[in-house]
Design an enzyme around this catalytic site. Structure first.
Site, mmCIF file in Angstrom:
data_model
loop_
_atom_site.group_PDB
_atom_site.id
_atom_site.type_symbol
_atom_site.label_atom_id
_atom_site.label_comp_id
_atom_site.label_asym_id
_atom_site.label_seq_id
_atom_site.Cartn_x
_atom_site.Cartn_y
_atom_site.Cartn_z
ATOM 1 N N LYS A 65 0.842 -1.210 0.000
ATOM 2 C CA LYS A 65 0.000 0.000 0.000
ATOM 3 C C LYS A 65 0.872 1.253 0.000
ATOM 4 O O LYS A 65 0.570 2.227 -0.678
ATOM 5 C CB LYS A 65 -0.937 -0.017 1.215
ATOM 6 C CG LYS A 65 -2.066 -1.052 1.086
ATOM 7 C CD LYS A 65 -2.799 -1.279 2.406
ATOM 8 C CE LYS A 65 -3.771 -2.441 2.298
ATOM 9 N NZ LYS A 65 -4.389 -2.813 3.582
ATOM 10 N N GLN A 82 -3.989 -1.619 10.104
ATOM 11 C CA GLN A 82 -3.978 -2.894 9.386
ATOM 12 C C GLN A 82 -4.497 -4.033 10.274
ATOM 13 O O GLN A 82 -4.000 -4.246 11.382
ATOM 14 C CB GLN A 82 -2.544 -3.207 8.907
ATOM 15 C CG GLN A 82 -2.431 -4.470 8.084
ATOM 16 C CD GLN A 82 -3.207 -4.408 6.761
ATOM 17 O OE1 GLN A 82 -3.095 -3.445 6.014
ATOM 18 N NE2 GLN A 82 -3.996 -5.439 6.488
ATOM 19 N N ASP A 99 -10.564 3.227 5.087
ATOM 20 C CA ASP A 99 -10.771 1.783 4.992
ATOM 21 C C ASP A 99 -12.257 1.430 5.144
ATOM 22 O O ASP A 99 -12.665 0.311 4.848
ATOM 23 C CB ASP A 99 -9.956 1.082 6.095
ATOM 24 C CG ASP A 99 -9.272 -0.177 5.602
ATOM 25 O OD1 ASP A 99 -9.309 -0.426 4.383
ATOM 26 O OD2 ASP A 99 -8.705 -0.904 6.430
#
Ligand code: NAD
Length: 305
Positions: free
Chosen positions: A49, A93, A116
């Site tokens: 990412k 994450q 997200d």
């Protein structure tokens, strides 16, 4: 049968993002990553990412925490990121170690920076079909794949296998949203006679995490197959001793399908591309740019009675 090339479509999206990032200079979209522990998959995902963000002309930063970090320490860091006007998107994450509640940690992220799309607020907004909502990246990527491959969703019967908050539930919401207008059936581990439902699918989304569970006899001829699964299976021929396969038995299902995503190279690259798109949108919103330029592509159209 045609293969949906997720790499090519993701590349196209990243080029669009890159050109928009160049256009808004000297403002630079900034996504802040938070990683806890050293889970190898998380290390690799965050690194991918960050690399993609750099390629798109965006800034990224990473804060690492030890496996035993406390909730309070993470909250303090997220509060700092929330208050930092130079940070436009925040991504913690997953998976997090067992002593931390992912929902609790995600919910500490400011709604405007939730690129997200996993906070209760973002998921609630998705359910309410509010424009400008950040949809979770994998489901948003699936919708984008369908759209850019010319798949007609209105009136189609979409069957989603999996009910997770990361993929199954949000993709079902997006597929049934006004403007997309699919009729959606959600199946899961307690669904008896799964094949009875999957055989009815014009669009089949498999988000299960079981290698090649979807076999040719479970698929309607001409169906569009979206394989979200990422499973490692032993393969002595590979240097690593394993290879990636999806939730769909690709070799036998592909000849029956009209369109199908491969694994790897299908949904995976879209997840990263949509994160960049969401971060750009968050940055444009923070800079007060007009709504039209910053709506995520998958933002449902506002409800018209
Ligand atoms: P999860 O474990 O949270 O959910 C799996 C779902 O599958 C559950 O809802 C469960 O009810 C259902 N299920 C399990 N066994 C089943 C069975 N025999 N029949 C029917 N349903 C069954 O997993 P997840 O986070 O939703 O991820 C699913 C898969 O997608 C995994 O392989 C994951 O690695 C992959 N994934 C890929 C991406 C990407 O970017 N490509 C992103 C997220 C997840």
């Amino acid at each position: 049968m045609s293969i949906i090339d997720g790499n090519a479509i993701a590349q196209q999206i990243l080029l669009e993002v890159k050109s928009r990032v160049a256009a808004i200079a000297p403002i630079v979209p900034h996504v802040a990553f938070v990683r806890v522990g050293d889970d190898p998959a998380s290390v690799s995902y965050v690194s991918k990412k960050q690399k993609t963000a750099a390629e798109a002309g965006m800034k990224s930063s990473l804060r690492l925490f030890a496996h035993d970090v406390s909730k309070e320490e993470l909250f303090a860091h997220l509060d700092t990121l929330n208050a930092d006007a130079s940070v436009h998107g925040i991504l913690v994450q997953a998976p997090l170690p067992g002593h931390l509640s992912e929902t609790e940690i995600f919910n500490r992220i400011s709604r405007n920076k939730d690129v997200d799309g996993f906070t209760t607020s973002s998921l609630g907004q998705l359910a309410q079909e509010l424009p400008g909502t950040f949809a979770p990246c994998t489901p948003a990527g699936i919708l984008e794949l369908l759209k850019r491959s010319g798949v007609k969703t209105a009136g189609a019967h979409a069957v989603v296998i999996g009910r997770s908050l990361i993929v199954g539930k949000p993709v079902a919401l997006l597929l049934s949203a006004r403007g997309t207008d699919a009729t959606v059936t959600v199946c899961h581990s307690r669904t008896p006679n799964l094949a009875r439902f999957t055989r009815e699918a014009d669009i089949l989304v498999a988000a299960i995490g079981k290698p090649r569970l979807v076999t040719a006899d479970m698929v309607k001829p001409g169906a569009v197959i979206i394989d979200v699964g990422i499973n490692r299976i032993p393969d002595a021929a590979k240097k690593t001793g394993c290879r990636l396969v999806g939730d769909v038995d690709f070799d036998n299902v592909a000849p029956k399908a009209s369109l199908i995503t491969p694994v790897p190279g299908g949904v995976g690259p879209m997840t990263v591309a949509m994160l960049m798109k969401n971060t750009l949108a968050a940055c444009e919103r923070a800079a007060g740019m007009p709504a039209q330029s910053r709506e995520p592509a998958t933002a449902p159209t506002p409800f018209k009675a």
